[in-house]
Design an enzyme around this catalytic site. Sequence first.
Site, PDB file in Angstrom:
ATOM      1  N   SER A 249       0.833  -1.208   0.000  1.00 43.06           N
ATOM      2  CA  SER A 249       0.000   0.000   0.000  1.00 43.06           C
ATOM      3  C   SER A 249       0.864   1.253   0.000  1.00 43.06           C
ATOM      4  O   SER A 249       0.584   2.222  -0.724  1.00 43.06           O
ATOM      5  CB  SER A 249      -0.923  -0.004   1.227  1.00 43.06           C
ATOM      6  OG  SER A 249      -1.833  -1.075   1.176  1.00 43.06           O
TER       7      SER A 249
ATOM      8  N   ARG B  65       1.442   7.613   5.876  1.00 43.58           N
ATOM      9  CA  ARG B  65       0.586   6.767   6.706  1.00 43.58           C
ATOM     10  C   ARG B  65      -0.793   7.406   6.888  1.00 43.58           C
ATOM     11  O   ARG B  65      -1.799   6.691   6.992  1.00 43.58           O
ATOM     12  CB  ARG B  65       1.236   6.491   8.063  1.00 43.58           C
ATOM     13  CG  ARG B  65       0.489   5.426   8.872  1.00 43.58           C
ATOM     14  CD  ARG B  65       1.265   5.004  10.101  1.00 43.58           C
ATOM     15  NE  ARG B  65       2.368   4.108   9.780  1.00 43.58           N
ATOM     16  CZ  ARG B  65       2.252   2.785   9.672  1.00 43.58           C
ATOM     17  NH1 ARG B  65       1.069   2.206   9.839  1.00 43.58           N
ATOM     18  NH2 ARG B  65       3.299   2.039   9.401  1.00 43.58           N
TER      19      ARG B  65
ATOM     20  N   HIS C 125      -2.603   6.573   3.813  1.00 44.23           N
ATOM     21  CA  HIS C 125      -2.945   5.153   3.896  1.00 44.23           C
ATOM     22  C   HIS C 125      -4.161   4.916   4.780  1.00 44.23           C
ATOM     23  O   HIS C 125      -4.961   3.997   4.535  1.00 44.23           O
ATOM     24  CB  HIS C 125      -1.731   4.389   4.434  1.00 44.23           C
ATOM     25  CG  HIS C 125      -1.961   2.935   4.679  1.00 44.23           C
ATOM     26  ND1 HIS C 125      -2.216   2.412   5.930  1.00 44.23           N
ATOM     27  CD2 HIS C 125      -1.969   1.877   3.824  1.00 44.23           C
ATOM     28  CE1 HIS C 125      -2.372   1.097   5.836  1.00 44.23           C
ATOM     29  NE2 HIS C 125      -2.225   0.748   4.581  1.00 44.23           N
TER      30      HIS C 125
END
Length: 237
Positions: free
Chosen positions: A35, A58, A61
């Site tokens: 990812s 992050r 994500h």
Amino acid sequence: MDTTTDTPMTTPAPDTANVVTEQLTAAGRAIEHDSFAVIDREVRSHRYTPGQWPIVRRMIHANADFDFNGLTDFHPQAVAAGLAAIRSRRTRVVADVEMICVGLSAPRLGHFGMGTHQFISDADVIEQAKAEGTTRAVQAMRKAHRLGLIDGAIVGIGNAPTALIEIVRLIHEEAARPALVVGMPVGFVSAAESKDLMALQTGVPWVVIRGRKGGSTLVVAAIHALLGLAEAQELAA
């Protein structure tokens, strides 16, 4: 942001040596790393430093929103201050809502001797908010400060703009000194303004999301990224 030139994207080995701050299974780690690689490919370039980008990535994500590449802003010392606080093993997370405390990984926090605190639903907080005509979030921040929990803490605000505004007041009027403020309240009333106010502070490091977007999930993502960076620093040392 504290950078001015585009950073060419590379796909680093994201925390592959980390143990505590990684997914617990090989399959989980592979999905997360894949990812991150997708995000790197689709973003291609950004204006963040090597220490800032893993935090922004992050956050992207966490909810598949690429707007955080640009909306996320950092005090120049934010990453260094957050990592120093975590690696000291004397810091804590003070949050505006329980969701942040529940979302943070207990084993990852425990590795660094960290705990979490939130007071939003405490009976005395509710009563004081009613008596003074304020929000519970304001009184929760005041209670944390009275208990000596704000100084040296990583303060995470993901829900209540009034909590972030109160943190700024505590900094100015009561000399509160958090190690880092992760200010990401979401909403339509004072959310953008509260983050702009926090971003004016020079004496306390901060990470904010400009505008209306934000949320507790993003605070959790940012702190998890800092924990991962802290573990990587320790392993490198």
